[in-house]
Design a protein around this motif. Sequence first.
Motif, PDB file in Angstrom:
ATOM      1  N   HIS A  89       0.870  -1.177   0.000  1.00 58.27           N
ATOM      2  CA  HIS A  89       0.000   0.000   0.000  1.00 58.27           C
ATOM      3  C   HIS A  89       0.907   1.227   0.000  1.00 58.27           C
ATOM      4  CE1 HIS A  89      -3.275   2.693   0.861  1.00 58.27           C
ATOM      5  NE2 HIS A  89      -2.758   3.071   2.007  1.00 58.27           N
ATOM      6  N   TYR A 330      -4.153   5.012  -2.286  1.00 63.37           N
ATOM      7  CA  TYR A 330      -4.016   4.960  -3.719  1.00 63.37           C
ATOM      8  C   TYR A 330      -4.969   3.897  -4.242  1.00 63.37           C
ATOM      9  CZ  TYR A 330      -0.116   7.821  -2.476  1.00 63.37           C
ATOM     10  OH  TYR A 330       0.639   8.818  -1.949  1.00 63.37           O
ATOM     11  N   PRO A 333      -3.165  -1.105  -5.199  1.00 63.77           N
ATOM     12  CA  PRO A 333      -1.950  -1.416  -4.428  1.00 63.77           C
ATOM     13  C   PRO A 333      -0.825  -1.860  -5.380  1.00 63.77           C
ATOM     14  CG  PRO A 333      -3.691  -3.042  -4.008  1.00 63.77           C
ATOM     15  CD  PRO A 333      -4.284  -2.001  -4.899  1.00 63.77           C
ATOM     16  N   SER A 354      -3.927  -4.866   2.194  1.00 64.17           N
ATOM     17  CA  SER A 354      -3.723  -3.768   1.242  1.00 64.17           C
ATOM     18  C   SER A 354      -4.832  -3.753   0.188  1.00 64.17           C
ATOM     19  CB  SER A 354      -2.359  -3.891   0.551  1.00 64.17           C
ATOM     20  OG  SER A 354      -1.327  -3.812   1.492  1.00 64.17           O
ATOM     21  N   SER A 358      -7.464  -0.527  -0.367  1.00 62.04           N
ATOM     22  CA  SER A 358      -7.602   0.230  -1.621  1.00 62.04           C
ATOM     23  C   SER A 358      -9.070   0.406  -2.000  1.00 62.04           C
ATOM     24  CB  SER A 358      -6.823  -0.453  -2.750  1.00 62.04           C
ATOM     25  OG  SER A 358      -7.402  -1.706  -3.031  1.00 62.04           O
TER      26      SER A 358
END
Length: 388
Positions: A89, A330, A333, A354, A358
């Motif tokens: 991440h 974001y 990942p 992660s 996301s």
Amino acid sequence: MLSRIHQFDPKRIYNSYKDEIDKAVQDVLSQGSYIGGEFVKSFEEELASYLSEDNEYTVISCANGTDALELAFRAANLKPGDEILMPSHNYVSAVEMAVNMGLVPIWVDTAPDAFTIEYRASELVRYLSSKTKALVAVNMYGMSAQWQELRNFCTQYGLILIEDNAQGLGGQLRVDNQLRKLGTFGDISTMSFFPTKPLGCMGDGGAICCRKDSPYADRLRRLHIHGQEIKYQFVEPGRNSRLDALQAAILRVKLRHLSETLGEQARVAKSYSDALAIVDSRCLTLPTNGIDLSKSYPSWHLYTIRVKRDLRDKLRAFLSDQKIDAGVYYPVPMHQVECYSSISSSHSCVCKRSDELSEEILSLPCYAFMEEEEVARVVAAVIEFFYN
Ligand SMILES: *Cc1c(COP(=O)(O)O)cnc(C)c1O
């Protein structure tokens, strides 16, 4: 008509210190030395003393935060084929620079109840091989990684610890009852001065910080200026990665006011946390969840909530309709980015946390000199979304 509330608004900082910044720019223009020189040197020294009053650290400026990572990897003597543990991440810079140097990224999952890298040794050992040389941890959103645990792990397994502090400058962590600034926890720490970062310039800029007495300091000083020890004495192949005098002069002004601008961001963050605590925690998780605010002081680069998966994009669209920008940092990942996922080795794991993050993260507008009414508009919109 309602005006749009942006994710960031760095112009507000400029407007608040306009006279000082304009004068600093004018000083550089009329003084005539535009690359390197006194402004850059003074900025490096002032930032080093900001990071630690004990005068134990040195700061080497460079062109941006991505270059800072490459320079850190080079100073750490990482060689093609070496494996480097890093968060899945994350922003792209660490993996991009690693791959460009022939290093093999090993994806590490996010820690439970955090945005930062897994830190428990019992979990981290699974990522190790005989080729592992370094670990990169990021103060994601300006929230401290678990530096004590990461340091112990790296010491035990002989790894170099690299701190990507692009988002955390000004944040602090209490260790052994002593407050220490983020950016002093890695063997080598990197920073970015991209305009929206906690200390932003008006273009690109970056820096690396390490202990004065470390083996990295002298190497970093020459690597970013073509590997020169002194002019035209090329000791090793380097880079051309420098901070402009103009940016340094602007950064000196903004550094003097950094505690005020970060205090402003903390004020916004606190307003959100106080007001949004009433939303059912099954739908919305606050960023302060799981962190001890008497030990860990984020820079509040981003105020990132977690929203139940199927609601996140709906909330984002709802806010956008009300002229409020909320970003996803974001959306993919790194272990899922095609051009990088194919490079990682078998020691990488599946990084389920992660993946979940996301789909759940959403960053609310949070910046210095955001007005009370703007904060109130964001709060009201989020609450309306969940209660209608
Ligand atoms: C912004 C950022 C960088 C890169 O900085 P640039 O100055 O844009 O090159 C690297 N890592 C993280 C975590 C960042 O947020």
